[in-house]
Motif scaffolding. Structure first.
Motif, short mmCIF file in Angstrom:
data_model
loop_
_atom_site.label_atom_id
_atom_site.label_comp_id
_atom_site.label_asym_id
_atom_site.label_seq_id
_atom_site.Cartn_x
_atom_site.Cartn_y
_atom_site.Cartn_z
N UNK A 1 1.08 -1.15 0.00
CA UNK A 1 -0.12 -0.08 0.11
C UNK A 1 0.77 1.41 -0.04
N UNK A 2 0.65 2.14 -1.02
CA UNK A 2 1.43 3.37 -0.94
C UNK A 2 0.59 4.45 -0.13
N UNK A 3 1.35 5.27 0.39
CA UNK A 3 0.76 6.39 1.22
C UNK A 3 1.71 7.67 0.29
N UNK A 4 1.05 8.53 -0.16
CA UNK A 4 1.79 9.71 -0.73
C UNK A 4 1.22 10.90 -0.30
N UNK A 5 1.73 11.92 -0.97
CA UNK A 5 1.24 13.27 -0.20
C UNK A 5 0.09 13.74 -0.29
N UNK B 1 -7.97 -9.24 6.74
CA UNK B 1 -7.68 -10.60 7.37
C UNK B 1 -6.26 -11.18 6.98
N UNK B 2 -5.58 -10.07 6.44
CA UNK B 2 -4.14 -10.24 6.08
C UNK B 2 -3.52 -9.05 6.08
N UNK B 3 -2.26 -8.96 6.62
CA UNK B 3 -1.47 -7.76 6.44
C UNK B 3 -1.00 -7.69 4.91
N UNK B 4 -0.74 -6.31 4.55
CA UNK B 4 -0.28 -6.05 3.22
C UNK B 4 1.18 -6.52 3.12
N UNK B 5 1.63 -6.54 2.14
CA UNK B 5 3.13 -7.14 1.88
C UNK B 5 3.97 -5.89 2.44
#
Lengths: 555, 369
Positions: free
Chosen positions: A258-262, A278-282
Motif C-alpha cells: 500500500x502506498x501512501x503519498x502526499x 484478514x491479512x497484512x499487506x506486503x
C-alpha cells in the motif's frame, strides 16, 4: 507600418506538417472511405474532408486532353498543434485496407509550439530518450568455465528470492543457546523487524485512477496467480489512490504494497478497512518522490476522476487531483519521516515493513544514511530518471532526475563502507526493461547492489500492449483518452481491454523473467542466493562508466 | 581443482603422510604450490605448547626488519626451527624459512586468551603489511601450537626441498593442499590452508560469491578480515566469524554458508533462530563448487560441501586416526588398514565432524539439525 490590404497571406499563420512529430501517410488508392480511422483517432488529428480535384483525361488514339473537376473525399491531417498526431497508430489498427499510418518525423519542432495559452506540455510516459541506457550497456562477463562448472538453469535448483524488510545485523541477533541449539531469546525485548521473502522483481506503483479498472484488475489477478499457482512471490504496489474495499478485506492483500503519498488519496478507505483486514499487506511504501517527475506530486487529471475513482479516493468527481510535491507534515527527515515510518508501522502492529520511495537524486546517500540509522526503516526505494508516469510536465520527465545505475551503486557502496549492506535493502527502479531486457536489467542492478527492482512502465507495456515509446508516441495517459483502454476511466475506451488477457500477460512475463534470470545466474555459478553486489560479474564497454560504477571495463 | 589431504590422530605423525597422500592425487595439482598447516605439535615444539609460533619466510633484509619489530614489541624468541633446505630442481629457494616460538611481552603474559589472540593477529598483520610490498616478509600464522609452511612447487619435491622426510617435525593434525592455480597469479598468500586465531580451512573449489562475501567480512570492523588473495580465504574467515565472533556452535557453520530452503527450515527445531540467521547472514551464503575441510581451536576437524555437492570429498579411518581427503586414493594411501565400508562420502546436507584427538566421528545432518 500599414497592414497589407487586399493581399493573400498564403496561410502564413498556419503550421506546416513538417513541424509535427508524426505525419500521417494516407493512401488514396487503398482507402475505401469507411471512416473508421477518423472516428477512432483519440486526438482528432485526422478528419474526413472534401477536396476538388482537377482531372486531365485523354481518350482515343490522338492525345486530346480534357480537364474536368471532381469533388472527392479524403482523410486529411489537421495542422492544429492542439490536435497533433501522437503516432499511436490506432488508425492503422482499424483500417481494413492498410491505407493509413503515422510516420515519425525526426525534424519536428513540436516543443516550439506546444505551449498554447502559456501552458507547458503535460503528458504521460517516460523520458523521451531512445538511446541505449546504461543498464543495457552492462554485460555479464564472469562466466564459470572449467575451473568451476557452470550450473544448469533447467536442472539445478535456484533460489531467485530477495528480502523486503529491515534485517538485523548478525551481531545483534537475539539468540541464545539451549541444549546445543540456538533459540530466539524472547526475554531480550529486542525488536525483530518484519521481513518478507519475495521475487526480486516487483510491480511498482501504478494507481487505480491512473490505470483503468480492467488494467489494474488484470495486474492484480496476474499477481495473485503468480503467487498462488506458480509459486513466484511477486508483490505489487498500489500507487497513490487506495485500493478496492473488497481487495483490502481479502486474503490477497498480502501480495500488495500500500502506498501512501502526499495527497493521502485512498487512505480514508484503507484506515476504515483496517479492523476488517484478514491479512497484512506486503509492505507500506511512503512516496516522497518519483523518478519521472522529481519535485512533483501525483497528478490525476479531472477527466479521469469518474465515479469509481472519486468514491475510492473520497473526492468529488471531475476535479484535478494534484498531490502536493512533498508531504505537508514533513519537517525534517530525522523526525517527521521517522515518525511517519513509525506511525505506519504502528498501524499494523509493527508486523509490516514500511519503507520510503524517493526519486533518484545526487542526495540519495544522505537519505540512505539517515534511514540506515533508523531501525524501523525497512528499505529504500530509489526511482531513477527513466521511470514512467501517468501525468507530468514534459520538462520534468525529460530533464529532471538521476540515472538509477550510479545512484544505486553509490548507495550500495556506502552501505558496504558502513557494514550495513545486508540490513537495509535497496530497491531500484526507473527504466528497468526500457528496451524489453527485463531479466538482464534486473540482474545488472542486483549485481550493482540492489536487493530488488521495481517495474511499472515496462510491465504495463508488456501486459496491455501500450503504444507509448521514447519517440513520444501516444503518451496520452494523462488525457483519459488512452486508445488501448489502459489509462482511462471512460468505459467506452476501457472495455477494449480484457483483464483476463492482461493477467495472462503478467504471468507470462514474470515466468519468462524467472527463466531468464536463471539463464544469467547459472553460467555465472550463482544459484543459492541472489548475487547482490556481485560486481565482479559485470563489465561495460565504457571506461568512464566502468570507473564510475567500480566494475570491470571489457572490450 | 586443488587436492586436499587432512589427517587427525591421537598420536604425533609426520606431515609426509599427507604429502604422500597428495602424491596419489597428483593429476589434480599442477605444482603451483603446497600449503601445510600443523596443529598440536610434537617433536621439538612439544615443550613449547603455550608459546605462540610464528611461521613464515623472509628475505635477508626481511629477517632484520622482523627481528627489530618483534624486539621492539617485546616478543622474546624461545625456540627456532628452520627446515634443512635441499636443492631440488624446479624449486626456487628463498632466503629464510622459519617457525619461531616466542614468549609474550611481559605486559601480555597475564592477559586473557582473547587479548592474546588479538595481539598475535595484529602482530602478524603488521608484519604482513611491512613485508608485502617487496615480498621481504611472509607471515602465515602466529599462534600457539600451530606451524604453517607454504611454497611454490610440487608437494613431493617440496617435501624433499624442506627435508620433511628426515626432519623430526610432528603433529596430531596436519592439513595439506596441493595447489591447482586458477584465478589468480601464483602467490604465497593465496595458498591454502588459511588460518586465523585458531581456525583453519582449505578448499578444493571456486567461490563465485566471493566479492559480496569479501565486502561483508571486510565491513565487520575486524582487522583480521583482510587479504583475500584467494577467493577461498573467506571460508576460513566465515568459520571464525560464525564460531568465534558470533559464538555459534560449529555445526551452524553449515547453516551459514549453505542455508536451507524455507520449507526445510520449518522441519528444524531451531527454525526461528535459523530464519533470523539466514536473513542476517545472507551475504555469507557461498556459491560455486566447494568442499571445505577445517579445524577449530579445540582440535575438532570437519568436512562440508556446497549446497549441491559439486566437489568430491571422503572421510574415513580408524579410532584414533582419521583422514579427510578430496579423493579416495588419498585416503587409501593415508590409512590403508581401515574398514572401507565405513568410509563416509558426505552429501550436500552433511557435516562430518571428528572430535579432538580423533576420538570419534559424527555426521551431522542439516535437515535433522
Amino acid at each position: 507600418m500599414e497592414p497589407a490590404s487586399g493581399i493573400m497571406l498564403d496561410h502564413n499563420h498556419r503550421l506546416s506538417l513538417r513541424e509535427f512529430p508524426y505525419i500521417i501517410r494516407w493512401r488514396d488508392d487503398r482507402c475505401k472511405r469507411c471512416g473508421k480511422c477518423t472516428a477512432v483517432c483519440p486526438v482528432k488529428a485526422i478528419e474526413p474532408t472534401v477536396k476538388v480535384q482537377r482531372i486531365i483525361q485523354s481518350e482515343g488514339t490522338v492525345p486530346s486532353p480534357t480537364a474536368s473537376r471532381k469533388i472527392t473525399h479524403i482523410v486529411e491531417q489537421v495542422t492544429d498543434m492542439e490536435r497533433h498526431c501522437t503516432g499511436c497508430g490506432t488508425c492503422t489498427l482499424v483500417c481494413p485496407n492498410e491505407a493509413i499510418e503515422p510516420e515519425y518525423n525526426p525534424q519536428h519542432k513540436f516543443y516550439h509550439y506546444k505551449n498554447k495559452g502559456g501552458e507547458p506540455l503535460k503528458r504521460g510516459g517516460r523520458r523521451n530518450d531512445p538511446s541505449v541506457s546504461t543498464l543495457d550497456k552492462l554485460k555479464f562477463t564472469r562466466i564459470s568455465m572449467l575451473t568451476d562448472p557452470a550450473l544448469d538453469a533447467g536442472r539445478h535448483e535456484f533460489r531467485i528470492r530477495t528480502l523486503l524488510g529491515r534485517i538485523l545485523p548478525p551481531e545483534e541477533l537475539p539468540l541464545k543457546m539451549e541444549d546445543g541449539k540456538l533459540v530466539v531469546d524472547k526475554s531480550s525485548g529486542k525488536f525483530i523487524p518484519p521481513v518478507r521473502e519475495i521475487f526480486p522483481i516487483m510491480i511498482g506503483s501504478m494507481s487505480i485512477g491512473a490505470l483503468s479498472p480492467p488494467a489494474w484488475e488484470g495486474f492484480a489477478m496476474g499477481v495473485a496467480y503468480l503467487n498462488e499457482v506458480e509459486g513466484i512471490p511477486v508483490v505489487m504496489a498500489s500507487g497513490e489512490g487506495g485500493m478496492s474495499p473488497r481487495l483490502l478485506r481479502s486474503k490477497y492483500l498480502k501480495y500488495f504494497i500500500l502506498q501512501i503519498a502526499s495527497g493521502y488519496f485512498g487512505w480514508d478507505e484503507i484506515i476504515h478497512a483496517l479492523p476488517h483486514m484478514v491479512e497484512d499487506p506486503a509492505a507500506i511504501e511512503i512516496k516522497y518522490g518519483q523518478g519521472a517527475k522529481p519535485g512533483d506530486g501525483g497528478l490525476l487529471m479531472a477527466q479521469k476522476v469518474l465515479k469509481l475513482i472519486a468514491s475510492i479516493r473520497g473526492v468529488p468527481q471531475f476535479v484535478d487531483l494534484a498531490s502536493p510535491p512533498t508531504h505537508q507534515t514533513k519537517y525534517s527527515i530525522e523526525e517527521a519521516v521517522a515518525k511517519m515510518i513509525q506511525s505506519m508501522s504502528m498501524a499494523w502492529g509493527f508486523r509490516v515493513p514500511v519503507y520510503p520511495k524517493i526519486s533518484g537524486t545526487k542526495t540519495a546517500r544522505a537519505v540512505l544514511n539517515n534511514l540506515a540509522r533508523n531501525p524501523y526503516a525497512a528499505a529504500l526505494s530509489i526511482d531513477g530518471e527513466d521511470g514512467g508516469t501517468g501525468a507530468a510536465y514534459n520538462v520534468s520527465m525529460d530533464k529532471m532526475g538521476h540515472p538509477i545505475a550510479s545512484n544505486i551503486r553509490d548507495c550500495y557502496l556506502d552501505l558496504v563502507r558502513q557494514g550495513k549492506q545486508s540490513e537495509l535493502p535497496l530497491i531500484a527502479a526507473g527504466g528497468v526493461a526500457k528496451k524489453g531486457n527485463l531479466a538482464a536489467n534486473a540482474a545488472a542492478l542486483i549485481m550493482l547492489g540492489a536487493s530488488a527492482v521495481s517495474i511499472g512502465k515496462y510491465i504495463m507495456q508488456a501486459a496491455t500492449d501500450c503504444f507509448g515509446d521514447e519517440y513520444n508516441r501516444c503518451n496520452l495517459c494523462n488525457t483519459g483518452k488512452c486508445p488501448r483502454g489502459i489509462t482511462t476511466q471512460d468505459p467506452k475506451l476501457y472495455r477494449r481491454l480484457d483483464p483476463d488477457r492482461v493477467a495472462e500477460r503478467v504471468v507470462e512475463t514474470f515466468k519468462a523473467a524467472d527463466v531468464e534470470l536463471k539463464k544469467i545466474f547459472a553460467p555465472m555459478g550463482r544459484s543459492t542466493e541472489l548475487p547482490i553486489g556481485m560486481s565482479d560479474g559485470l563489465s561495460i564497454e565504457d571506461e568512464a562508466m566502468a570507473k564510475r560504477l567500480e566494475i570491470n571495463y571489457a572490450c | 581443482m586443488c587436492r586436499l589431504a587432512a589427517i587427525t590422530s591421537d598420536k604425533y605423525f609426520s606431515p609426509m603422510e599427507n604429502i604422500l597422500a597428495l602424491e596419489t592425487m597428483k593429476e589434480g595439482h599442477d605444482g603451483s604450490g603446497l600449503g601445510l598447516t600443523l596443529k598440536d605439535l610434537g617433536g621439538e615444539f612439544e615443550e613449547f605448547k603455550g608459546f605462540p609460533i610464528m611461521s613464515g619466510i623472509c628475505s635477508k633484509e626481511g629477517i632484520g626488519v622482523l627481528d627489530e619489530f618483534m624486539d621492539k614489541h617485546g616478543f622474546k624468541i624461545k625456540h627456532v626451527w628452520t627446515p634443512k633446505i635441499k636443492k631440488v630442481k624446479g624449486v626456487i629457494s628463498r632466503d629464510y624459512y622459519f617457525a619461531r616460538a616466542y614468549d609474550y611481552p611481559e605486559h601480555y603474559k597475564n592477559k586473557s586468551i582473547q587479548e592474546k589472540e588479538d595481539i598475535l593477529m595484529n602482530t602478524r598483520l603488521a608484519l604482513r603489511k611491512l613485508g608485502e610490498p617487496d615480498e621481504s616478509i611472509f607471515v602465515f600464522s602466529f599462534y600457539p601450537d600451530v606451524i604453517t609452511i607454504k611454497e611454490v612447487g610440487d608437494p613431493l619435491q617440496l617435501a624433499e626441498f624442506f627435508s620433511l622426510d628426515k626432519d623430526g617435525i610432528r603433529a596430531k593434525i596436519v592439513f595439506a593442499q596441493g595447489r591447482q592455480n586458477t584465478n589468480y597469479a601464483i602467490y604465497l598468500y593465496a595458498c591454502h590452508p588459511f588460518f586465523i586465531q585458531g581456525y583453519c580451512s582449505m578448499t578444493n573449489g571456486e567461490n563465485t560469491a566471493f566479492v559480496p562475501i569479501k565486502e561483508f567480512l571486510m565491513s565487520r570492523g575486524f582487522p583480521g578480515y583482510i587479504g583475500y588473495n584467494s577467493d577461498s580465504e573467506v571460508f576460513t574467515h566465515i568459520l571464525h566469524y560464525s564460531v568465534s565472533r558470533l559464538n555459534f556452535p560449529l555445526h551452524y557453520y553449515k547453516d551459514v554458508i549453505t542455508p536451507l530452503k524455507p520449507t526445510e527450515i520449518e522441519q528444524r527445531k531451531d527454525k526461528e533462530a535459523l530464519n533470523l540467521m539466514k536473513q542476517s547472514l545472507r551475504p555469507l551464503c557461498i556459491d560455486g563448487p566447494n568442499m571445505i575441510i577445517g579445524f577449530t581451536p579445540d582440535g575438532a576437524c570437519f568436512m562440508v560441501h556446497d549446497s549441491k555437492k559439486l566437489r568430491p570429498g571422503v572421510v574415513g579411518g580408524i579410532k584414533g586416526k582419521y583422514a579427510l581427503m578430496s579423493e579416495e586414493c588419498g585416503l587409501d594411501r593415508a590409512i590403508p588398514k581401515r574398514d572401507k565400508d565405513k568410509d563416509i562420502f558426505p552429501m550436500k546436507y552433511d557435516m562430518v565432524v571428528i572430535a579432538p584427538q580423533a576420538k570419534e566421528i559424527k555426521v551431522w545432518n542439516q535437515l535433522q539439525g
